[in-house]
Design a protein around this motif. Structure first.
Motif, PDB file in Angstrom:
ATOM      1  N   ARG A  87       0.860  -1.183   0.000  1.00 24.68           N
ATOM      2  CA  ARG A  87       0.000   0.000   0.000  1.00 24.68           C
ATOM      3  C   ARG A  87       0.901   1.239   0.000  1.00 24.68           C
ATOM      4  N   VAL A 129       1.658   4.929   1.144  1.00 26.64           N
ATOM      5  CA  VAL A 129       1.229   5.767   2.262  1.00 26.64           C
ATOM      6  C   VAL A 129       2.228   6.895   2.501  1.00 26.64           C
ATOM      7  N   ASN A 139       3.775   8.264   5.812  1.00 26.16           N
ATOM      8  CA  ASN A 139       3.882   7.811   7.196  1.00 26.16           C
ATOM      9  C   ASN A 139       4.003   9.030   8.112  1.00 26.16           C
ATOM     10  N   ILE A 182      -6.273   7.634  10.334  1.00 29.27           N
ATOM     11  CA  ILE A 182      -5.888   7.506   8.926  1.00 29.27           C
ATOM     12  C   ILE A 182      -6.780   8.399   8.077  1.00 29.27           C
ATOM     13  N   CYS A 211      -7.729   8.824   4.123  1.00 28.39           N
ATOM     14  CA  CYS A 211      -7.640   8.093   2.853  1.00 28.39           C
ATOM     15  C   CYS A 211      -7.711   9.088   1.708  1.00 28.39           C
ATOM     16  N   LEU A 240      -1.311   7.782   9.332  1.00 27.14           N
ATOM     17  CA  LEU A 240      -1.027   7.642   7.910  1.00 27.14           C
ATOM     18  C   LEU A 240      -1.951   8.498   7.059  1.00 27.14           C
ATOM     19  N   ASP A 268      -3.333   7.429   3.522  1.00 30.54           N
ATOM     20  CA  ASP A 268      -3.387   6.334   2.561  1.00 30.54           C
ATOM     21  C   ASP A 268      -3.387   6.920   1.159  1.00 30.54           C
ATOM     22  N   GLN A 293      -2.931   4.780  -1.482  1.00 30.83           N
ATOM     23  CA  GLN A 293      -3.453   3.653  -2.257  1.00 30.83           C
ATOM     24  C   GLN A 293      -2.393   2.898  -3.044  1.00 30.83           C
ATOM     25  N   ALA A 332       5.932   9.674  -0.375  1.00 37.04           N
ATOM     26  CA  ALA A 332       5.135   8.497  -0.041  1.00 37.04           C
ATOM     27  C   ALA A 332       5.986   7.238  -0.165  1.00 37.04           C
ATOM     28  N   GLU A 389       6.001   2.700   0.204  1.00 41.17           N
ATOM     29  CA  GLU A 389       5.190   1.492   0.151  1.00 41.17           C
ATOM     30  C   GLU A 389       5.212   0.792   1.511  1.00 41.17           C
ATOM     31  N   PHE A 411      -0.338  -2.276   7.017  1.00 42.81           N
ATOM     32  CA  PHE A 411      -1.382  -1.271   6.820  1.00 42.81           C
ATOM     33  C   PHE A 411      -2.667  -1.675   7.543  1.00 42.81           C
ATOM     34  N   CYS A 437      -2.342  -1.157  11.203  1.00 41.98           N
ATOM     35  CA  CYS A 437      -2.543   0.253  11.557  1.00 41.98           C
ATOM     36  C   CYS A 437      -4.025   0.611  11.532  1.00 41.98           C
TER      37      CYS A 437
END
Length: 218
Positions: free
Chosen positions: A59, A61, A63, A155, A157, A187, A189, A191, A202, A204, A210, A213
């Motif tokens: 994923r 992200v 962090n 999180i 998204c 995070l 996200d 994607q 970003a 992986e 993920f 989390c």
């Protein structure tokens, strides 16, 4: 592959293949979208096709536990300092979505954002589950982003962003990073991998990590 029906259900995301496509069908009602994001899935499909639900491994992200989760260049810092941009939040969510929908992208033939998705995410926004950050220059909307907020999980998204002026979308993202770090989010996200996201900082993350989390409560 799971075929979704009227039942509000998603399979275990850890059982999805690495490319992430785990289920098709269902709808974009608020309850299903919230269950999807809280379960580690997001919808991504072409207009006119069945809804496809993804949970890729790894994923992508940002962090937020890092001191510097986003790469800030000198030129970006200068833009934020000198361009006179005004950053706002949730003042024109649908306009941001439609701008993301219409801005051409060099790595894509079209957009996954269609009218059904606009309606669905506006509904999420009106219920307080999705938000936008907007960048204005002389009262003109020149950049921004939107996404689904999961405060109970720490999180955000991220769904899409757009820019019609120098560094506008990057500054929106920078402001979001600062805002979420102040709230102790884990995070953002992002994607799936692309070079642009990687250039912004970003990284992986293993899907197992993920989901771990995602299951933390705040």
């Amino acid at each position: 592959m799971y075929l979704l029906d009227d039942l509000l259900y998603f399979p275990d995301p850890l059982e999805a293949p690495a490319h992430g496509l785990a289920a098709i069908g269902g709808d974009l009602e608020v309850e299903r979208l919230l269950l999807a994001y809280r379960s580690g899935f997001f919808p991504w499909y072409n207009d006119g096709e069945p809804i496809c639900w993804w949970s890729p491994d790894p994923r992508m992200v940002f962090n937020l536990n890092l001191d510097a989760p986003m790469r800030i260049t000198k030129s970006l810092a200068q833009s934020r300092r000198n361009k006179g941009y005004v950053i706002k939040e949730n003042t024109c969510f649908e306009r941001v979505m439609r701008a993301c929908m219409s801005v051409p992208r060099s790595d894509q033939d079209g957009t996954w954002i269609n009218e059904d998705m606009v309606k669905a995410y506006v509904n999420l926004h009106e219920m307080g589950h999705a938000k936008s950050l907007e960048v204005f220059s002389n009262d003109e909307l020149v950049g921004g982003l939107y996404g689904v907020d999961l405060p109970d999980h720490g999180i955000f998204c991220g769904e899409s962003m757009f820019s019609q002026a120098t560094d506008a979308s990057k500054i929106a993202l920078w402001c979001l990073v600062e805002q979420l770090q102040e709230k102790n989010y884990q995070l953002i996200d992002a994607q799936v991998y692309n070079d642009h996201l990687a250039s912004l900082g970003a990284v992986e993350m293993d899907r197992n990590k993920f989901i771990e989390c995602l299951h933390r409560r705040y």
